[in-house]
Scaffold this motif. Structure first.
Motif, PDB file in Angstrom:
ATOM      1  N   GLY A  85       0.790  -1.225   0.000  1.00  0.00           N
ATOM      2  CA  GLY A  85       0.000   0.000   0.000  1.00  0.00           C
ATOM      3  C   GLY A  85       0.822   1.275   0.000  1.00  0.00           C
ATOM      4  N   LYS A  86       0.304   2.274  -0.672  1.00  0.00           N
ATOM      5  CA  LYS A  86       0.998   3.560  -0.785  1.00  0.00           C
ATOM      6  C   LYS A  86       1.091   4.267   0.563  1.00  0.00           C
ATOM      7  N   HIS A  87       0.085   4.071   1.419  1.00  0.00           N
ATOM      8  CA  HIS A  87       0.123   4.704   2.742  1.00  0.00           C
ATOM      9  C   HIS A  87       1.271   4.119   3.572  1.00  0.00           C
ATOM     10  N   THR A  88       1.465   2.813   3.454  1.00  0.00           N
ATOM     11  CA  THR A  88       2.572   2.156   4.155  1.00  0.00           C
ATOM     12  C   THR A  88       3.912   2.651   3.621  1.00  0.00           C
ATOM     13  N   SER A  89       4.018   2.755   2.300  1.00  0.00           N
ATOM     14  CA  SER A  89       5.260   3.231   1.690  1.00  0.00           C
ATOM     15  C   SER A  89       5.542   4.685   2.057  1.00  0.00           C
ATOM     16  N   ALA A  90       4.483   5.491   2.177  1.00  0.00           N
ATOM     17  CA  ALA A  90       4.661   6.890   2.571  1.00  0.00           C
ATOM     18  C   ALA A  90       5.190   6.978   4.001  1.00  0.00           C
ATOM     19  N   THR A  91       4.742   6.077   4.857  1.00  0.00           N
ATOM     20  CA  THR A  91       5.235   6.065   6.235  1.00  0.00           C
ATOM     21  C   THR A  91       6.701   5.645   6.271  1.00  0.00           C
ATOM     22  N   LEU A  92       7.068   4.693   5.437  1.00  0.00           N
ATOM     23  CA  LEU A  92       8.477   4.321   5.316  1.00  0.00           C
ATOM     24  C   LEU A  92       9.302   5.520   4.851  1.00  0.00           C
ATOM     25  N   ALA A  93       8.762   6.293   3.932  1.00  0.00           N
ATOM     26  CA  ALA A  93       9.472   7.467   3.417  1.00  0.00           C
ATOM     27  C   ALA A  93       9.733   8.482   4.516  1.00  0.00           C
ATOM     28  N   SER A  94       8.857   8.531   5.526  1.00  0.00           N
ATOM     29  CA  SER A  94       9.068   9.457   6.641  1.00  0.00           C
ATOM     30  C   SER A  94      10.302   9.076   7.454  1.00  0.00           C
ATOM     31  N   PHE A  95      10.763   7.833   7.280  1.00  0.00           N
ATOM     32  CA  PHE A  95      12.010   7.380   7.918  1.00  0.00           C
ATOM     33  C   PHE A  95      13.159   7.356   6.910  1.00  0.00           C
ATOM     34  N   ASP A  96      12.939   8.021   5.764  1.00  0.00           N
ATOM     35  CA  ASP A  96      13.941   8.069   4.677  1.00  0.00           C
ATOM     36  C   ASP A  96      14.248   6.688   4.133  1.00  0.00           C
ATOM     37  N   ILE A  97      13.223   5.873   4.032  1.00  0.00           N
ATOM     38  CA  ILE A  97      13.382   4.507   3.528  1.00  0.00           C
ATOM     39  C   ILE A  97      12.431   4.294   2.363  1.00  0.00           C
ATOM     40  N   THR A  98      12.950   3.736   1.283  1.00  0.00           N
ATOM     41  CA  THR A  98      12.146   3.387   0.120  1.00  0.00           C
ATOM     42  C   THR A  98      12.096   1.871   0.000  1.00  0.00           C
ATOM     43  N   PRO A  99      10.913   1.268  -0.039  1.00  0.00           N
ATOM     44  CA  PRO A  99      10.837  -0.185  -0.153  1.00  0.00           C
ATOM     45  C   PRO A  99      11.377  -0.664  -1.496  1.00  0.00           C
ATOM     46  N   ASN A 100      11.898  -1.849  -1.519  1.00  0.00           N
ATOM     47  CA  ASN A 100      12.378  -2.422  -2.770  1.00  0.00           C
ATOM     48  C   ASN A 100      11.232  -2.825  -3.683  1.00  0.00           C
ATOM     49  N   PHE A 101      10.129  -3.266  -3.072  1.00  0.00           N
ATOM     50  CA  PHE A 101       8.993  -3.737  -3.856  1.00  0.00           C
ATOM     51  C   PHE A 101       7.681  -3.316  -3.202  1.00  0.00           C
ATOM     52  N   GLU A 102       6.712  -2.982  -4.052  1.00  0.00           N
ATOM     53  CA  GLU A 102       5.352  -2.688  -3.606  1.00  0.00           C
ATOM     54  C   GLU A 102       4.387  -3.304  -4.612  1.00  0.00           C
ATOM     55  N   PRO A 103       3.550  -4.249  -4.199  1.00  0.00           N
ATOM     56  CA  PRO A 103       2.630  -4.885  -5.150  1.00  0.00           C
ATOM     57  C   PRO A 103       1.640  -3.894  -5.724  1.00  0.00           C
ATOM     58  N   ILE A 104       1.247  -4.113  -6.960  1.00  0.00           N
ATOM     59  CA  ILE A 104       0.266  -3.241  -7.606  1.00  0.00           C
ATOM     60  C   ILE A 104      -1.063  -3.326  -6.875  1.00  0.00           C
ATOM     61  N   GLU A 105      -1.446  -4.542  -6.513  1.00  0.00           N
ATOM     62  CA  GLU A 105      -2.678  -4.748  -5.762  1.00  0.00           C
ATOM     63  C   GLU A 105      -2.407  -4.534  -4.278  1.00  0.00           C
ATOM     64  N   ASP A 106      -3.109  -3.570  -3.701  1.00  0.00           N
ATOM     65  CA  ASP A 106      -2.873  -3.142  -2.318  1.00  0.00           C
ATOM     66  C   ASP A 106      -3.517  -4.122  -1.335  1.00  0.00           C
ATOM     67  N   SER A 107      -2.909  -5.315  -1.206  1.00  0.00           N
ATOM     68  CA  SER A 107      -3.466  -6.336  -0.321  1.00  0.00           C
ATOM     69  C   SER A 107      -2.453  -7.453  -0.128  1.00  0.00           C
ATOM     70  N   SER A 108      -2.746  -8.334   0.822  1.00  0.00           N
ATOM     71  CA  SER A 108      -1.890  -9.502   1.024  1.00  0.00           C
ATOM     72  C   SER A 108      -1.924 -10.403  -0.195  1.00  0.00           C
ATOM     73  N   VAL A 109      -3.065 -10.455  -0.872  1.00  0.00           N
ATOM     74  CA  VAL A 109      -3.172 -11.242  -2.106  1.00  0.00           C
ATOM     75  C   VAL A 109      -2.226 -10.689  -3.155  1.00  0.00           C
ATOM     76  N   GLY A 110      -2.174  -9.368  -3.260  1.00  0.00           N
ATOM     77  CA  GLY A 110      -1.270  -8.744  -4.214  1.00  0.00           C
ATOM     78  C   GLY A 110       0.180  -9.052  -3.914  1.00  0.00           C
ATOM     79  N   LEU A 111       0.533  -9.089  -2.629  1.00  0.00           N
ATOM     80  CA  LEU A 111       1.915  -9.398  -2.272  1.00  0.00           C
ATOM     81  C   LEU A 111       2.266 -10.843  -2.602  1.00  0.00           C
ATOM     82  N   VAL A 112       1.347 -11.758  -2.345  1.00  0.00           N
ATOM     83  CA  VAL A 112       1.590 -13.164  -2.671  1.00  0.00           C
ATOM     84  C   VAL A 112       1.784 -13.327  -4.181  1.00  0.00           C
ATOM     85  N   LYS A 113       0.973 -12.621  -4.955  1.00  0.00           N
ATOM     86  CA  LYS A 113       1.121 -12.669  -6.421  1.00  0.00           C
ATOM     87  C   LYS A 113       2.492 -12.153  -6.843  1.00  0.00           C
TER      88      LYS A 113
END
Length: 216
Positions: A85-113
């Motif tokens: 999710g973009k909200h989760t990634s935005a919170t990571l950005a507040s710690f100056d961290i960019t995730p390596n991967f973010e699924p297109i589908e904002d869900s656990s199903v999207g991450l498994v895919k």
């Protein structure tokens, strides 16, 4: 969408303000753990993991709060970070961290895919999350030969103060998690008729469908 008033049961009403007149009626509350002993143990063992998965902004906030207290933020530099999710990634950005991967589908199903698409297997994975998170994602990742450790890092609880609303004033109700649905049923006892239900994610919809079938 021609709806006069919408009842929002999650924690981020601004995300749905574009739908119209949204009234915030949170059905969940976020709280710290009573004991962080298990969390601290895993944080001191981060060097043993290869992947770190964040499923919510709260998981990010509570994880880094604890990490800064007992270790160093550099201790996660070797990890591949996945963010749902973009909200989760935005919170990571507040710690100056960019995730390596973010699924297109904002869900656990999207991450498994995404894991299946990347053919990720035989990795050691840590998932900081709530105390009542669903089992779907870790179960599916283990099926691919990964070693998965889930770590309750905050509590998702029934709100300490809850005032019932006159549901007749609302044309729609938004549920953003299965626990929102569960706590709504605990509060009101049934799903009101003649309402539009808006859900976020498959698991939330499945929980709503369960109550439609069994409590109608």
């Amino acid at each position: 969408m021609n709806i006069k008033s919408i009842l929002y049961t999650g924690l981020h009403p601004k995300l749905y303000s574009h739908l119209g007149n949204v009234y915030h009626h949170p059905m969940i509350e976020i709280a710290e753990l009573e004991d962080y002993g298990l969390v601290d143990k895993e944080i001191t063992r981060l060097n043993e993991y290869s992947i770190l998965i964040f499923t919510s902004s709260y998981a990010v906030m509570f994880f880094f709060k604890r990490l800064k207290q007992i270790a160093n933020i550099n201790d996660i530099k070797h990890l591949f970070l996945f963010s749902i999710g973009k909200h989760t990634s935005a919170t990571l950005a507040s710690f100056d961290i960019t995730p390596n991967f973010e699924p297109i589908e904002d869900s656990s199903v999207g991450l498994v895919k995404l894991f299946k698409k990347l053919s990720i297997s035989n990795e050691k994975i840590l998932i900081p999350r709530s105390n009542i998170a669903r089992s779907y994602m870790p179960v599916e990742l283990r099926k691919k030969g990964n070693e998965v450790k889930t770590l309750a890092i905050y509590r998702n609880i029934y709100p300490q103060t809850m005032e019932k609303q006159n549901l007749d004033k609302f044309g729609a109700i938004i549920f953003t998690s299965p626990s929102c649905v569960d706590n709504f049923m605990k509060t009101y006892g049934q799903l009101p008729s003649n309402k539009e239900f808006i859900t976020k994610g498959r698991e939330t919809q499945k929980r709503l469908d369960y109550y439609k079938i069994h409590c109608s």
